[in-house]
Scaffold this active site. Structure first.
Site, PDB file in Angstrom:
ATOM      1  N   CYS A  23      48.096  24.763  47.644  1.00  9.61           N
ATOM      2  CA  CYS A  23      48.493  23.408  48.002  1.00  9.61           C
ATOM      3  C   CYS A  23      49.358  22.660  47.182  1.00  9.61           C
ATOM      4  CB  CYS A  23      47.168  22.653  48.280  1.00  9.61           C
ATOM      5  SG  CYS A  23      47.013  21.123  48.671  1.00  9.61           S
TER       6      CYS A  23
ATOM      7  N   ASP B 290      69.256  -4.388  27.308  1.00 16.00           N
ATOM      8  CA  ASP B 290      68.727  -3.274  27.188  1.00 16.00           C
ATOM      9  C   ASP B 290      69.955  -2.213  27.245  1.00 16.00           C
ATOM     10  OD1 ASP B 290      66.761  -0.858  27.418  1.00 16.00           O
ATOM     11  OD2 ASP B 290      67.736  -0.498  29.354  1.00 16.00           O
TER      12      ASP B 290
ATOM     13  N   GLY C  31      62.369  22.314  39.610  1.00 14.05           N
ATOM     14  CA  GLY C  31      63.643  21.894  39.192  1.00 14.05           C
ATOM     15  C   GLY C  31      64.769  21.869  40.007  1.00 14.05           C
TER      16      GLY C  31
ATOM     17  N   ARG D 195      57.580  29.294  49.088  1.00 16.16           N
ATOM     18  CA  ARG D 195      58.769  28.435  48.463  1.00 16.16           C
ATOM     19  C   ARG D 195      58.730  28.845  46.975  1.00 16.16           C
ATOM     20  NH1 ARG D 195      59.836  23.731  50.970  1.00 16.16           N
ATOM     21  NH2 ARG D 195      60.316  22.527  49.161  1.00 16.16           N
TER      22      ARG D 195
ATOM     23  N   LEU E 188      52.890  28.521  51.055  1.00 14.64           N
ATOM     24  CA  LEU E 188      52.537  28.780  49.796  1.00 14.64           C
ATOM     25  C   LEU E 188      53.834  28.771  48.581  1.00 14.64           C
ATOM     26  CD1 LEU E 188      50.890  32.270  50.459  1.00 14.64           C
ATOM     27  CD2 LEU E 188      49.609  29.884  50.273  1.00 14.64           C
ATOM     28  N   ARG E 189      53.413  28.358  47.466  1.00 18.40           N
ATOM     29  CA  ARG E 189      54.380  27.995  46.527  1.00 18.40           C
ATOM     30  C   ARG E 189      53.997  29.056  45.059  1.00 18.40           C
ATOM     31  NH1 ARG E 189      53.462  23.550  49.360  1.00 18.40           N
ATOM     32  NH2 ARG E 189      55.324  22.167  49.740  1.00 18.40           N
TER      33      ARG E 189
END
Length: 639
Positions: free
Chosen positions: A332, A609, A130, A76, A321-322
């Site tokens: 991880c 608000d 993102g 990824r 894996l990233r």
């Protein structure tokens, strides 16, 4: 060592194959015939090549195999840290400090690393962020990845805002799998969760993916208690006529998302909810290295899945894996150890040196993550700086014909959408709510218009967000009172009342509040011109949420399983005010007046608000109980 020694054999096989086979644009192997020899059909050559590979299979890369034997064939890659939404579970409200552009991976570096991993055995790459589709060269990156020999799947995880516009080009470039994040089918709640507008664009993106033949189109829904767990049945209902794989994801802890165990709805709890409505729900076989537990309702076109990262981890079969946008390798998702491939790449490291660095990181990967309670205490990146949500499997395209649904019927008043009945229906626990018409319309119609409306009883009495007025209250005499404070024990200390022996009865309570806005803020609310968005819709949603969370806000209140909540907001032009009325219903041993009062009060606070930037001279008042029925102490109706 044997696997390492086999590396030259693996490379030799690749050279042999490259010398005799090349890939055309379709991906089909084409033989280069020798001079004077007749050419063989492509199908015959493909069969010969597959037979050769079966007989001379090379070991999987030692560099991508960890100490527990897990082979990491799925990479990824985060293309950017930036995002055009601010999802509550993903990014802190104040945003995150972004990495300077010079420290982010360039397109060339992304492709270099991708090529290296694919050569070692990675056959699936997913582009994340993102939000990956805000990167200007994303189509070119997909096209370049599509040329890598051995890469079977190129996927993208997106929030869907830009998907409809870019998907035709991405499909031509080679994109084969799509995962779209969508946590609610209620437009106002969408705006509340992601802190931005764009619901209709996401629905348009899903529509476009189905139209272009992606099957299934995977929809990721992060389930959070008190926010969207009541929409599970709505999401599942979408799979009846559409080729969707709706994936319910357990709420995960990341830095800045204020994770709380109580907010997490477990896989088993979600499954029980679905089985109460569809007892015939059947489990599908799990694919190797799958992160999802998949289920299907017989007769439905699509399916549902559960990502059980917290309650039932799948670390034992993890093959992922990233690479972060700034070039760090994470082995991880929940680990905080990283190694910079960017720095080594820019320092001129050779391919062999990079592989040793990658292999060492993969070799240090732990058997499983630390568990949800420990993870919540660990320092880790916010989700936005790792990637958006989660996992996709191969999605071969197939042509789909859309089912037709009736378009949304609208009424015309200041071009706003009335969600009162739809939102109220979502909180009814006694029956399966229908899919909100707007979501139905976007998924089932080719029309790309957007309509807004609000109900109105007469020209002088506009009823905002609710076409149904409550019946007039009648006074039934004084409420029998007690001379003792029920939440104080004999020692004068606070104590919760024991309702275990009280009988269950039908309980209904109505409360009201008023917000005096002043002429300037009132006009902006009336015309829906506030920069923050639709104040009335957001206040209505906040009131409903508050009713459901009353026991967490008021310490000695019992948790009540509400069967119905309705919040109505009425514009009073003579006083430049908004009159709020909240009603709650439940069957149980204790009343719901606190739920109604909390609902009205929080709706009023939310209006303040939403409008405070325009005027600070806003007054909240007249928070009171209007009526209460059910219980041993009799009914109450304010005169």
């Amino acid at each position: 060592m044997a696997a390492v020694a086999a590396r030259p054999v693996s490379r030799m096989l690749r050279r042999v194959l490259r010398s005799s086979v090349r890939s055309c644009s379709s991906g089909a192997p084409v033989t280069l015939p020798r001079p004077g020899e007749p050419s063989q059909p492509a199908t015959e050559e493909l069969s010969r090549r597959r037979q050769f590979l079966r007989e001379h299979v090379a070991p999987f890369s030692a560099f991508l195999t960890d100490s527990f034997g897990r082979r990491h064939s799925y990479l990824r890659i985060s293309l950017t840290e930036k995002c055009n939404l601010r999802c509550q579970y993903c990014m802190p409200e104040e945003g995150v400090p972004l990495t300077p552009k010079a420290k982010l991976l360039t397109t060339e570096e992304i492709l270099t690393l991708a090529q290296l991993f694919v050569k070692e055995g990675v056959d699936k790459i997913r582009l994340t962020g993102g939000e990956p589709l805000i990167r200007p060269d994303v189509v070119d990156i997909v096209a370049q990845l599509h040329r890598l020999e051995g890469l079977r799947t190129i996927g993208v995880t997106t929030n869907g805002i830009n998907l409809a516009r870019l998907l035709p080009s991405l499909q031509k470039a080679g994109l084969s799998a799509i995962n779209i994040s969508l946590d609610t089918l209620v437009p106002a709640k969408f705006e509340f969760i992601v802190r931005r507008k764009g619901f209709h664009k996401v629905m348009e993106g899903i529509h476009k993916a189905i139209e272009l033949g992606y099957n299934p189109v995977k929809v990721n829904c992060v389930v959070m208690r008190g926010l969207n767990e009541d929409e599970l049945l709505n999401f599942v209902a979408l799979t009846k006529g559409l080729p969707l794989d709706v994936r319910f994801i357990e709420y995960m802890p990341f830095d800045g998302n204020k994770w709380n165990f109580r907010k997490m709805v477990s896989y088993k709890e979600m499954l029980d909810t679905l089985r109460q409505q569809w007892p015939e729900l059947e489990k599908l076989p799990e694919e190797e290295s799958s992160t999802a537990k998949a289920f299907k309702i017989p007769g439905f076109r699509g399916q549902v899945s559960f990502i059980t990262s917290m309650s039932e981890h799948f670390c034992g079969t993890c093959n992922r894996l990233r690479i972060t946008a700034d070039g760090n390798l994470k082995v991880c998702l929940f680990g905080n150890s990283e190694v910079s491939l960017r720095d080594h790449l820019r320092a001129g490291a050779s391919e062999e040196e990079l592989l040793r660095i990658i292999g060492a990181a993969v070799g240090r990967k732990k058997q499983q993550h630390a568990g949800m309670f420990n993870i919540s205490q660990m320092k880790n990146r916010p989700m936005i700086l790792i990637e958006l949500f989660l996992m996709l499997q191969d999605s071969p395209p197939a042509i789909l014909s859309l089912s037709s649904w009736d378009p949304l019927r609208v009424q015309d008043l200041r071009h706003r959408m009335s969600f009162s009945n739809q939102v109220a229906t979502l909180w009814k626990g006694c029956r399966v709510p229908q899919i909100p018409p707007l979501a139905q319309w976007w998924l089932g119609s080719g029309s790309l218009q957007r309509h807004y409306s609000s109900h109105r009883d007469s020209a002088t009495n506009p009823k905002c967000l609710s076409p149904v007025s409550p019946a007039p209250a009648t006074h039934s005499g004084p409420l029998p009172t007690s001379d003792q404070l029920t939440h104080v024990n004999t020692e004068g200390r606070a104590a919760m009342v024991d309702v275990g022996q009280k009988p269950d009865t039908e309980r209904v309570a109505v409360a009201s509040a008023m917000v005096l806005l002043g002429p300037v803020a009132f006009k902006l609310v009336q015309e829906n011109q506030l920069k923050k968005g639709d104040a009335l819709v957001v206040a209505q949603l906040a009131g409903i949420q508050a009713a459901k969370l009353t026991s967490q806000l008021i310490p000695l209140c019992h948790h009540v399983a509400l069967s119905h909540v309705q919040v109505q907001l009425e514009l009073d032009s003579t006083r430049h005010a908004v009159v709020i009325q909240a009603s709650c219903r439940a069957r149980g041993p204790t009343g719901v007046e606190m739920e109604a009062l909390t609902s009205a009060a929080v709706a009023a606070l939310t209006l303040y608000d939403m409008c405070k930037a325009v005027s600070r001279d806003i007054m909240l008042g007249e928070i009171k109980l209007i009526s209460k029925t059910g219980g041993q102490r009799g009914d109450f109706h304010r005169a």
